[in-house]
Scaffold this active site. Structure first.
Site, PDB file in Angstrom:
ATOM      1  N   PHE A 118       0.847  -1.198   0.000  1.00 27.79           N
ATOM      2  CA  PHE A 118       0.000   0.000   0.000  1.00 27.79           C
ATOM      3  C   PHE A 118       0.874   1.236   0.000  1.00 27.79           C
ATOM      4  CE2 PHE A 118      -2.456   3.423   1.945  1.00 27.79           C
ATOM      5  CZ  PHE A 118      -3.566   3.414   1.119  1.00 27.79           C
TER       6      PHE A 118
ATOM      7  N   LYS B 243       2.815   9.866   8.293  1.00 27.93           N
ATOM      8  CA  LYS B 243       2.182   9.352   9.517  1.00 27.93           C
ATOM      9  C   LYS B 243       2.857   9.850  10.795  1.00 27.93           C
ATOM     10  CE  LYS B 243      -0.724   5.727   7.770  1.00 27.93           C
ATOM     11  NZ  LYS B 243      -0.494   4.837   6.649  1.00 27.93           N
TER      12      LYS B 243
ATOM     13  N   ASP C 241       9.029   2.724   1.203  1.00 28.17           N
ATOM     14  CA  ASP C 241       7.880   3.456   1.719  1.00 28.17           C
ATOM     15  C   ASP C 241       7.823   3.205   3.224  1.00 28.17           C
ATOM     16  OD1 ASP C 241       5.453   4.328   2.608  1.00 28.17           O
ATOM     17  OD2 ASP C 241       4.273   3.401   0.999  1.00 28.17           O
TER      18      ASP C 241
HETATM   19  C1  LIG Z   1      -0.801   5.246   5.205  1.00 28.99           C
HETATM   20  C2  LIG Z   1       0.181   4.835   4.174  1.00 28.99           C
HETATM   21  C3  LIG Z   1       0.328   5.573   2.988  1.00 28.99           C
HETATM   22  C4  LIG Z   1      -0.572   6.715   2.613  1.00 28.99           C
HETATM   23  O1  LIG Z   1      -0.410   7.810   3.449  1.00 28.99           O
HETATM   24  P1  LIG Z   1      -1.485   9.011   3.367  1.00 28.99           P
HETATM   25  O2  LIG Z   1      -0.973   9.995   4.357  1.00 28.99           O
HETATM   26  O3  LIG Z   1      -2.813   8.418   3.705  1.00 28.99           O
HETATM   27  O4  LIG Z   1      -1.466   9.514   1.984  1.00 28.99           O
HETATM   28  C5  LIG Z   1       1.340   5.202   2.121  1.00 28.99           C
HETATM   29  N1  LIG Z   1       2.136   4.156   2.400  1.00 28.99           N
HETATM   30  C6  LIG Z   1       2.016   3.428   3.515  1.00 28.99           C
HETATM   31  C7  LIG Z   1       2.955   2.307   3.776  1.00 28.99           C
HETATM   32  C8  LIG Z   1       1.023   3.730   4.443  1.00 28.99           C
HETATM   33  O5  LIG Z   1       0.882   2.979   5.534  1.00 28.99           O
END
Ligand SMILES: *Cc1c(COP(=O)(O)O)cnc(C)c1O
Length: 401
Positions: free
Chosen positions: A136, A250, A221
């Protein structure tokens, strides 16, 4: 105006289905709803509230900056952004920082940088992005297409091209796809939304090697895994494998929206003036709060405390499992913990979440079979104890139903 959950259905776009209760205040790892019912927060706003609610250091930074200057745009730089960037650079592999407002935006910048680098250095044929099934990376059209759940990117017309997906923890599946046409490989150094799946050592080291052999960039990521979540400042530090580009968000803002892309000077130079940007990215208010969060998290005491709490969470979940036999696996790193339901309860993670919420504890799911815990990194031991007691009652209600 009386504000109720019903108003959500009246005035909000129906892309979410929030819980029946509306929290109105929080302190540390406790939250209260409109009825003044108390909850222990094991969700942390989806791994965002790394210091719980209304941590004094963050409230202080917000108030102080809030009375100085909030916003300038990138026509001017500002002190909090420069201080935060310097701290990020000093404590990671990176030499350059780009600020955004969210995880998706940080990843979007990472992907655009990779594509631009490949075009500048290797030519037009090197555009392939490889990512992983169940990964994700956010909800912009580029990042959601790179994400490994087609259900999230289908239904919006033509997708950004030349993106393919390998199997996480399966080096052979990456080998089959990677070539000198690969521009970048993007992955989470522990899959979050995909079910809390840590990489094997062989896999993560192999990915780095395959990237090097094919002149492809490695993008981590770390939107969910970064800023202390795994008990390391960033998860890559515990893996012994450096990325070329890293995305953070986050926990970076501790609850204030901010994202960052970190990279090397060599790569950063490909984002020349005008190639990318954001109105709010690097906003002084966001950066001031993020700086306070970063200073607080980036200490041996807090990071060691995460590992200590990880053991308590896993032990408590194992004890609950001994009594009720609901999980087939308890896993994760630091305070990114997943409990996978056994076959008897397959697909019912949401039911456990609701049952736990009724008992006064907030948790999350990661897919249909995994209950996820991403509490504050400094959650008091007594709150873990109390939250787990409540969670156990929720489990008992389901098992005995
Ligand atoms: C939450 C998340 C995202 C997206 O972040 P947003 O602030 O909602 O755009 C991208 N990558 C990972 C691994 C995430 O957990």
């Amino acid at each position: 105006m009386t504000v109720t959950r019903a108003l959500f259905d009246d005035v909000m776009v129906p892309n979410y289905s929030p819980a029946a209760v509306i929290p109105v205040r929080g302190e540390g790892s406790r939250v209260w709803d409109q009825e003044n019912k108390e909850y222990i927060d094991f969700a942390g706003g989806i791994a965002v509230n790394c210091l719980g609610h209304c941590h004094p250091a963050l409230v202080g930074a917000l108030k102080e900056q809030g009375e100085k200057i909030w916003h300038l745009s990138n026509v001017m730089t500002n002190e909090p952004a420069l201080r935060l960037a310097k701290k990020l650079v000093d404590s990671t592999f990176a030499e350059k920082v780009y600020f955004a407002n969210s995880g998706a935006e940080a990843n979007e910048a990472a992907l655009k940088l990779a594509r631009r680098w490949a075009l500048d250095v290797h030519g037009e044929q090197k555009t392939q992005i490889i990512s992983f099934k169940k990964g994700f990376h956010g909800r912009t059209f580029f990042t959601v297409t790179v994400g490994g759940q087609p259900a999230y990117s289908d239904g919006f017309g033509p997708k950004p091209g030349d993106i393919v997906h390998a199997e996480y923890n399966n080096l052979d599946s990456l080998k089959e796809l990677i070539s000198d046409k690969t521009c970048a490989v993007m992955l989470e150094p522990i899959q979050g939304e995909g079910g809390i799946v840590p990489p094997t050592k062989e896999f993560i080291e192999g990915v780095r090697q395959l990237c090097d052999e094919n002149n492809a960039l490695l993008i981590f990521d770390e939107v969910q895994s970064g800023v202390g979540r795994t008990g390391e400042l960033f998860a890559y530090m515990g893996l012994g494998v450096n990325p070329d580009i890293l995305a953070s968000a986050k926990a970076l803002g501790g609850g204030f929206p901010i994202g960052a892309m970190l990279t090397t000077t060599e790569l950063a130079k490909h984002l020349k003036i005008g190639t990318h940007g954001s109105t709010y990215g690097g906003n002084p208010l966001a950066c001031a709060v993020a700086e306070a969060a970063f200073d607080t998290v980036n200490t041996k005491e807090v990071l060691d405390g995460v590992k200590e709490r990880e053991a308590i969470f896993k032990n408590k979940l194992a004890e609950i499992n001994d009594k009720y036999d609901v999980f087939k696996d308890i896993r994760g790193q630091g305070l990114l913990v997943g409990a996978e339901l056994n076959d008897k309860y397959t697909g019912r993670a949401k039911d456990f979440l609701s049952a736990a919420l009724d008992q006064g504890v907030m948790s999350l799911v990661a897919g249909a079979n995994v209950i996820r815990f991403t509490p504050s990194l400094v959650i008091p031991m007594a709150d873990i104890e109390e939250g787990m007691a409540r969670f156990e009652k929720g489990v008992a209600n389901i098992v005995n139903a």
